[in-house]
Design a protein around this motif. Sequence first.
Motif, short mmCIF file in Angstrom:
data_model
loop_
_atom_site.label_atom_id
_atom_site.label_comp_id
_atom_site.label_asym_id
_atom_site.label_seq_id
_atom_site.Cartn_x
_atom_site.Cartn_y
_atom_site.Cartn_z
N GLY A 79 0.79 -1.23 0.00
CA GLY A 79 0.00 0.00 0.00
C GLY A 79 0.82 1.27 0.00
O GLY A 79 0.28 2.35 -0.25
N ALA A 80 2.12 1.15 0.29
CA ALA A 80 2.98 2.35 0.24
C ALA A 80 3.10 2.85 -1.20
O ALA A 80 3.25 2.04 -2.12
N ILE A 81 3.01 4.14 -1.38
CA ILE A 81 3.27 4.75 -2.69
C ILE A 81 4.30 5.85 -2.50
O ILE A 81 4.17 6.70 -1.62
N LEU A 82 5.35 5.81 -3.32
CA LEU A 82 6.38 6.85 -3.34
C LEU A 82 6.23 7.64 -4.63
O LEU A 82 6.02 7.06 -5.70
N GLY A 83 6.34 8.95 -4.53
CA GLY A 83 6.21 9.80 -5.71
C GLY A 83 7.44 10.67 -5.91
O GLY A 83 8.00 11.17 -4.93
N LYS A 84 7.84 10.82 -7.16
CA LYS A 84 8.88 11.80 -7.49
C LYS A 84 8.25 12.85 -8.38
O LYS A 84 7.71 12.53 -9.44
N VAL A 85 8.31 14.10 -7.93
CA VAL A 85 7.78 15.21 -8.71
C VAL A 85 8.99 15.94 -9.27
O VAL A 85 9.88 16.35 -8.52
N VAL A 86 9.03 16.10 -10.58
CA VAL A 86 10.25 16.50 -11.28
C VAL A 86 10.04 17.82 -12.03
O VAL A 86 9.06 17.97 -12.76
N GLY A 102 11.98 24.92 -12.15
CA GLY A 102 11.46 25.65 -13.30
C GLY A 102 10.21 24.94 -13.82
O GLY A 102 9.31 24.65 -13.05
N ALA A 103 10.20 24.63 -15.10
CA ALA A 103 9.02 24.00 -15.70
C ALA A 103 8.77 22.61 -15.12
O ALA A 103 9.70 21.85 -14.88
N PHE A 104 7.51 22.29 -14.91
CA PHE A 104 7.11 20.97 -14.45
C PHE A 104 7.39 19.95 -15.56
O PHE A 104 7.06 20.18 -16.72
N VAL A 105 8.03 18.83 -15.19
CA VAL A 105 8.36 17.79 -16.18
C VAL A 105 7.39 16.62 -16.08
O VAL A 105 6.67 16.30 -17.02
N ARG A 122 4.25 -1.54 -8.60
CA ARG A 122 3.71 -1.05 -9.87
C ARG A 122 4.35 0.31 -10.12
O ARG A 122 4.60 1.06 -9.18
N TRP A 123 4.55 0.62 -11.40
CA TRP A 123 5.32 1.80 -11.79
C TRP A 123 4.49 2.65 -12.75
O TRP A 123 3.96 2.15 -13.73
N GLY A 124 4.42 3.95 -12.49
CA GLY A 124 3.67 4.81 -13.40
C GLY A 124 4.26 6.20 -13.47
O GLY A 124 4.97 6.64 -12.55
N ARG A 125 3.95 6.89 -14.56
CA ARG A 125 4.46 8.26 -14.75
C ARG A 125 3.40 9.06 -15.49
O ARG A 125 2.79 8.54 -16.44
N TRP A 126 3.19 10.31 -15.06
CA TRP A 126 2.24 11.20 -15.72
C TRP A 126 3.00 12.44 -16.14
O TRP A 126 3.62 13.12 -15.30
#
Lengths: 167, 167
Positions: A79-86, A102-105, A122-126
């Motif tokens: 249930g743990a979710i780790l997020g990277k905001v770039v 600067g700009a959101f990636v 599970r791996w995801g990217r938006w």
Amino acid sequence: MRCWWRQVTALGVVLGLSGLNSSIAAGPSNGLSYPQGWQDWSTLAVSHRTDNGTVRVILGNEIAIAAARRGETQPWPDGAILGKVVWKAEALADWPAAIGPGAFVHAEFMARAEDAGETGWRWGRWVGAELTPFEQGDAQCIACHSPVKSRDWVFTEPAAVPLDPDG
Amino acid sequence: MRCWWRQVTALGVVLGLSGLNSSIAAGPSNGLSYPQGWQDWSTLAVSHRTDNGTVRVILGNEIAIAAARRGETQPWPDGAILGKVVWKAEALADWPAAIGPGAFVHAEFMARAEDAGETGWRWGRWVGAELTPFEQGDAQCIACHSPVKSRDWVFTEPAAVPLDPDG
């Protein structure tokens, strides 16, 4: 450096400001559901990747934050979710020796799930202001994380943060 | 890179784990009350100060986060608190081109208050794992922030963050 709104889709702004629910939602990426509400998650760490010119904040959902505070990250719990905001790395106009966002990636996430296959995640990217789901499979995520396979596939060491004195 | 616990005082760990309230609390710094619970605040930005070898996350309390999302930061509203959590910059063992948090240095806060004097802010800093209040007056804080006096004394531009598509 840009304000929250300038890179947000017009639709996102309207719905965000009005607080309406709608049937519109980012679709899943590589089978991982979009983790609604990550903008309010607490911080696990930060990083500046000097090899590709980006800065990041590493966030955790409630399960991940609680596990980090207990030191129970080998493995991280179900249930743990780790997020990277770039963001693109950019010098601050008023303090050029400071490198900020600067700009959101993109925002990318790894979610611990018992039925998630060989890695346990599970791996995801938006991607971008439109939060377009990355749909090229999770092999790329797994390949990049393989140097930390022995650490439950996670680069992030939760940063040292003192708890409040009166807990 | 160190885990949450290694730099936390034994007292903090015991009280944190047991969830007890106690009469022990960090005292005020320069007249600013210690902002309990900042560890769970949401992110406004990150930075890597290459001039003094530190990395930071910039956090906001609920009033500050809401103001940032509305773009209402000139001035920031009464009750907004901005926090900078500062660590020594340290290369990741498993990805040396990435600079992340090492030892915890301090957490510092600026709190918007109508009665706070000429800047409109109260300024405080709590140093090291013991969260020792900085008590050398706020002149040092104000001098450092003077280049951004015209921007309500705030360096931080809230980072561009898309809102969720279904708001």
